[in-house]
Structure formats: structure tokens, C-alpha cells
Design a protein around this motif. Sequence first.
Motif, PDB file in Angstrom:
ATOM      1  N   VAL A 161       0.838  -1.198   0.000  1.00  0.00           N
ATOM      2  CA  VAL A 161       0.000   0.000   0.000  1.00  0.00           C
ATOM      3  C   VAL A 161       0.876   1.253   0.000  1.00  0.00           C
ATOM      4  O   VAL A 161       1.709   1.439   0.889  1.00  0.00           O
ATOM      5  CB  VAL A 161      -0.948   0.019   1.215  1.00  0.00           C
ATOM      6  N   TYR A 162       0.661   2.095  -1.006  1.00  0.00           N
ATOM      7  CA  TYR A 162       1.334   3.387  -1.124  1.00  0.00           C
ATOM      8  C   TYR A 162       0.337   4.444  -0.663  1.00  0.00           C
ATOM      9  O   TYR A 162      -0.728   4.606  -1.257  1.00  0.00           O
ATOM     10  CB  TYR A 162       1.767   3.634  -2.566  1.00  0.00           C
ATOM     11  N   VAL A 163       0.693   5.156   0.394  1.00  0.00           N
ATOM     12  CA  VAL A 163      -0.243   6.078   1.049  1.00  0.00           C
ATOM     13  C   VAL A 163       0.134   7.524   0.721  1.00  0.00           C
ATOM     14  O   VAL A 163       1.308   7.900   0.799  1.00  0.00           O
ATOM     15  CB  VAL A 163      -0.242   5.845   2.573  1.00  0.00           C
ATOM     16  N   TYR A 164      -0.888   8.300   0.377  1.00  0.00           N
ATOM     17  CA  TYR A 164      -0.690   9.713   0.009  1.00  0.00           C
ATOM     18  C   TYR A 164      -1.676  10.583   0.782  1.00  0.00           C
ATOM     19  O   TYR A 164      -2.808  10.174   1.056  1.00  0.00           O
ATOM     20  CB  TYR A 164      -0.916   9.917  -1.495  1.00  0.00           C
ATOM     21  N   GLU A 165      -1.228  11.801   1.085  1.00  0.00           N
ATOM     22  CA  GLU A 165      -2.076  12.782   1.753  1.00  0.00           C
ATOM     23  C   GLU A 165      -2.003  14.098   0.992  1.00  0.00           C
ATOM     24  O   GLU A 165      -0.929  14.465   0.478  1.00  0.00           O
ATOM     25  CB  GLU A 165      -1.618  12.971   3.205  1.00  0.00           C
ATOM     26  N   TYR A 173      -0.821  15.407  -4.096  1.00  0.00           N
ATOM     27  CA  TYR A 173      -0.571  14.413  -3.060  1.00  0.00           C
ATOM     28  C   TYR A 173       0.904  14.330  -2.708  1.00  0.00           C
ATOM     29  O   TYR A 173       1.773  14.367  -3.581  1.00  0.00           O
ATOM     30  CB  TYR A 173      -1.054  13.036  -3.497  1.00  0.00           C
ATOM     31  N   ALA A 174       1.163  14.187  -1.421  1.00  0.00           N
ATOM     32  CA  ALA A 174       2.508  13.931  -0.921  1.00  0.00           C
ATOM     33  C   ALA A 174       2.535  12.512  -0.367  1.00  0.00           C
ATOM     34  O   ALA A 174       1.627  12.115   0.374  1.00  0.00           O
ATOM     35  CB  ALA A 174       2.871  14.923   0.176  1.00  0.00           C
ATOM     36  N   PRO A 175       3.545  11.709  -0.715  1.00  0.00           N
ATOM     37  CA  PRO A 175       3.623  10.338  -0.180  1.00  0.00           C
ATOM     38  C   PRO A 175       3.936  10.366   1.308  1.00  0.00           C
ATOM     39  O   PRO A 175       4.783  11.139   1.765  1.00  0.00           O
ATOM     40  CB  PRO A 175       4.755   9.712  -0.990  1.00  0.00           C
ATOM     41  N   THR A 176       3.242   9.535   2.069  1.00  0.00           N
ATOM     42  CA  THR A 176       3.473   9.485   3.514  1.00  0.00           C
ATOM     43  C   THR A 176       3.917   8.109   3.988  1.00  0.00           C
ATOM     44  O   THR A 176       4.215   7.952   5.177  1.00  0.00           O
ATOM     45  CB  THR A 176       2.203   9.891   4.290  1.00  0.00           C
ATOM     46  N   GLY A 177       3.973   7.110   3.092  1.00  0.00           N
ATOM     47  CA  GLY A 177       4.453   5.805   3.525  1.00  0.00           C
ATOM     48  C   GLY A 177       4.183   4.711   2.527  1.00  0.00           C
ATOM     49  O   GLY A 177       3.277   4.823   1.689  1.00  0.00           O
ATOM     50  N   ILE A 178       4.998   3.667   2.593  1.00  0.00           N
ATOM     51  CA  ILE A 178       4.810   2.452   1.808  1.00  0.00           C
ATOM     52  C   ILE A 178       4.734   1.310   2.808  1.00  0.00           C
ATOM     53  O   ILE A 178       5.620   1.150   3.653  1.00  0.00           O
ATOM     54  CB  ILE A 178       5.968   2.221   0.818  1.00  0.00           C
ATOM     55  N   PHE A 179       3.674   0.511   2.721  1.00  0.00           N
ATOM     56  CA  PHE A 179       3.406  -0.479   3.751  1.00  0.00           C
ATOM     57  C   PHE A 179       3.376  -1.894   3.177  1.00  0.00           C
ATOM     58  O   PHE A 179       2.632  -2.178   2.231  1.00  0.00           O
ATOM     59  CB  PHE A 179       2.077  -0.170   4.441  1.00  0.00           C
TER      60      PHE A 179
END
Length: 202
Positions: A161-165, A173-179
Motif C-alpha cells: 500500500v502506497y499512502v498519500y495525503e 498528493y505527498a507520499p506518507t508511507g509504503i506499507f
Amino acid sequence: MSAAPEYDLDELDEHYNYPVPPPGGWTADDLDRLPDLPPHTELIDGSLVFVSPQTNFHSRAMRLFEITLLSQAPDELDVIREMAIKLNKRNRPEPDVLVFRAEADAGPRQTCYQAEDVILAVEVVSEDSEDRDREVKPRKYAAAGIQHYWRVEEDEGLPVVYVYELDPATNSYAPTGIFHSRIKVSVPFPIDIDLTAINKRP
């Protein structure tokens, strides 16, 4: 490399009546009026987008995120899969899973949600949607003000999961994490999902 299949266009025309777009392309409201569209047809920049058959991974990933997000969402939010978002006149994409304000539920005949009511859009990437899910849709979701976007990719049968906010300063969108294996985040609400449970029954 195998040769491309040959089709008899006259034969295809006997079975399919392809909708001819009006000048300027289709609008978001046209999707509710066009007859016999394939399931899950999307509208991107005024053009109809037909999706390919889903893979097992795609279906199981949607189930995992829908069920776990629904079980963890606060009462004022709701979760649904494969419902369209009306971003503007020419764009009505259909995320695989979305989190929206529960008060935006207009009843059983509702066909889409407004962008301002969507909190999180989740797209599970498939072979035919790579460019849309990685580039086109996140750009459009961000421009419409949707605060959170998750892109789900497959790696050896498990979701990554690539998470963006949304960054309000740039409206992108700015990336906030890769899970991998597990996603644990505090926004848009506390979420904890075991990604290795994709093949387990709820």
C-alpha cells in the motif's frame, strides 16, 4: 511474441453497439442515462473507460480493504466498494474502495458520490489500469480535494500500500508511507490492517 488476433469488425458490430460520444465528449451525468454500458464503466476527461475482468488478487484486495476499513471507521463515516465519484463535469472515476461521509448516503438508487464527501479513495492496480491509478486518477482526486489516496500494488500475491495525503499548499498528493505486511496509520482515522490476511475469510 504471438501475432495480434484478427477481428472481423462487421462481425463485432453485430453484437456490440458502441456509444458515439457527442461533441465535447460525455458528461458525468450521461453515465446514468446511457443504456447497456458494461459494469464499472468510468468517465475520464469525457471519454468512457471500460475495465477488464478482475483478477483474483484484485477482488480479494477489495474485500480486505472494504471489510477492515468498515470495521474500524467511526460512525460518521461509511465504506463502500466500486462506487463512482463525480469529480467534475467530465470526470467520474470509480475507485475500488472509498470512505465517505455517512450523511452523503442518498438511498438505494444513488449512483455516485460528490468529491467533497469522499475522505479516502483506494485503487487496486491492475495491468490495464497502471497509468490511470499511478498518474491520472491521483492527480484528479487531488485536484478535487480528496484528502487521502491509497494505491495498492501486488507483490508475490500480497498487497503493498502506497499512502498519500493532500498537501494544501500545492493541491497535490505527498507520499506518507509504503506499507508491506501491515498498514497502521492515524489518518483519516486510526487504521490497522494485516495485509497478509488477504486470502483469509473474514
